[in-house]
Write an enzyme that holds these catalytic residues in place. Sequence first.
Site, PDB file in Angstrom:
ATOM      1  N   GLY A   1      -7.477   5.344  28.587  1.00 22.41           N
ATOM      2  CA  GLY A   1      -7.985   5.383  29.950  1.00 22.41           C
ATOM      3  C   GLY A   1      -7.879   6.776  30.541  1.00 22.41           C
TER       4      GLY A   1
ATOM      5  N   ARG B   1     -12.665   4.242  23.416  1.00 19.68           N
ATOM      6  CA  ARG B   1     -11.841   3.432  22.525  1.00 19.68           C
ATOM      7  C   ARG B   1     -12.397   3.584  21.107  1.00 19.68           C
ATOM      8  NH1 ARG B   1      -7.624   2.455  25.954  1.00 19.68           N
ATOM      9  NH2 ARG B   1      -8.412   1.736  27.970  1.00 19.68           N
TER      10      ARG B   1
ATOM     11  N   ASP C   1       0.501   5.397  24.968  1.00 18.31           N
ATOM     12  CA  ASP C   1       1.198   4.980  23.740  1.00 18.31           C
ATOM     13  C   ASP C   1       0.240   4.725  22.580  1.00 18.31           C
ATOM     14  OD1 ASP C   1       3.844   5.170  24.444  1.00 18.31           O
ATOM     15  OD2 ASP C   1       3.994   3.126  25.183  1.00 18.31           O
TER      16      ASP C   1
ATOM     17  N   THR D   1      -1.575   8.874  31.800  1.00 18.54           N
ATOM     18  CA  THR D   1      -1.936   7.504  32.160  1.00 18.54           C
ATOM     19  C   THR D   1      -1.495   7.247  33.585  1.00 18.54           C
ATOM     20  OG1 THR D   1      -1.434   5.158  31.805  1.00 18.54           O
ATOM     21  CG2 THR D   1       0.179   6.729  30.993  1.00 18.54           C
TER      22      THR D   1
ATOM     23  N   ASP E   1      -0.631   4.534  34.898  1.00 14.10           N
ATOM     24  CA  ASP E   1       0.355   3.449  35.010  1.00 14.10           C
ATOM     25  C   ASP E   1       1.802   3.926  34.943  1.00 14.10           C
ATOM     26  OD1 ASP E   1      -1.662   1.605  35.247  1.00 14.10           O
ATOM     27  OD2 ASP E   1      -1.607   0.959  33.164  1.00 14.10           O
TER      28      ASP E   1
ATOM     29  N   ASP F   1       3.629   4.342  32.404  1.00 13.78           N
ATOM     30  CA  ASP F   1       4.338   3.402  31.530  1.00 13.78           C
ATOM     31  C   ASP F   1       4.671   3.984  30.159  1.00 13.78           C
ATOM     32  OD1 ASP F   1       1.730   3.537  30.631  1.00 13.78           O
ATOM     33  OD2 ASP F   1       1.454   1.374  30.440  1.00 13.78           O
TER      34      ASP F   1
ATOM     35  N   ARG G   1      -1.295  -3.191  34.267  1.00 11.45           N
ATOM     36  CA  ARG G   1      -1.409  -4.405  33.458  1.00 11.45           C
ATOM     37  C   ARG G   1      -0.057  -4.871  32.943  1.00 11.45           C
ATOM     38  NH1 ARG G   1      -6.078  -3.855  29.334  1.00 11.45           N
ATOM     39  NH2 ARG G   1      -7.136  -3.655  31.332  1.00 11.45           N
TER      40      ARG G   1
END
Length: 325
Positions: A15, A76, A107, A129, A131, A133, A175
């Site tokens: 992303g 992707r 990741d 990212t 997020d 995360d 997510r």
Amino acid sequence: MAKEIKTIGVLTSGGDAPGMNAAVRAVVRTALSKGIKVKGIERGYNGLLHNEMRDMDLRSVSEIIHRGGTVLYTARCLEFLTKEGQEQGAQCCRDNGIDALVVVGGDGSFKGARALANLGIPCIGIPGTIDNDIACSEYTIGYDTAMNTAVEMVDKLRDTTQSHDRCSVVEVMGRHAGYIALNVGIATGAIATLIPERPYDLERDILDRMSFTQKTGKKHFIIVKAEGVPGTAQDLANEIQARTGIDSRATVLGHVQRGGAPTLRDRVTASQMGYQAVYLLERGIFNRVVAVSADQIVDYDINVALAMHKTIDTKMIDVANTISI
């Protein structure tokens, strides 16, 4: 003796995140300053497999530090998840004279980099990212911009929510991680913040809090929900309206959180990380992930980085529950 790095490939994967362009710019300009050539690989690993790459010079990265998205594009690539795809990617690096690869992503992107490293292509990962995360890093490129975008949108929603004495359920990205939701919830005074890391009880965590604050004079409500929390924002809004009689609306912020000009923090952090990636490669330090720890730029072995786990700050949850009432 460490392999001499004459040409670096750089790609963005997964992303997109605001600040990726700043990282690419830093990689290109740092490398060129050290006499190392750079090839920009377009559309992530998909572009690597299909030789979508171009030589980068100083002007290739002019006027991009303030732009969101990624000038190298991203995509992707299911093919790269296979052993055959990974071997093809390593061969593409060799065929194009790429001695090492800098990968900006999350990741999944780092797992791809590790696969290439195991096939003899030195790699450095940069965490990009929204997020936040990535377990090895306290901060990831794009996180600050995404949160600021979400806060701006919720502030605008509050104006109409307050005007109509409504309840607004706002879904933000995240997510598997609630970092955006938790911080945005605190920053916007949300009466409830729902995150994937902690299951919620509708009665206790939402309805009882709304009832309590109504008795103190509160007439409008903001609820922030991470996308990874089970159920849709609309279903939750419907349930709240059915149980309380308060007009309730759902708003999903969606991919607007990925866009926009990166904040100062994202531009500076991305620039530091891009510089560090080239610094490591020049010194023969390979197969690392650049990270932030205690506000310092550090790096970890890629295997160690991918084995780490990140947990939500429970004190932040307590802050949100205590003061947003």
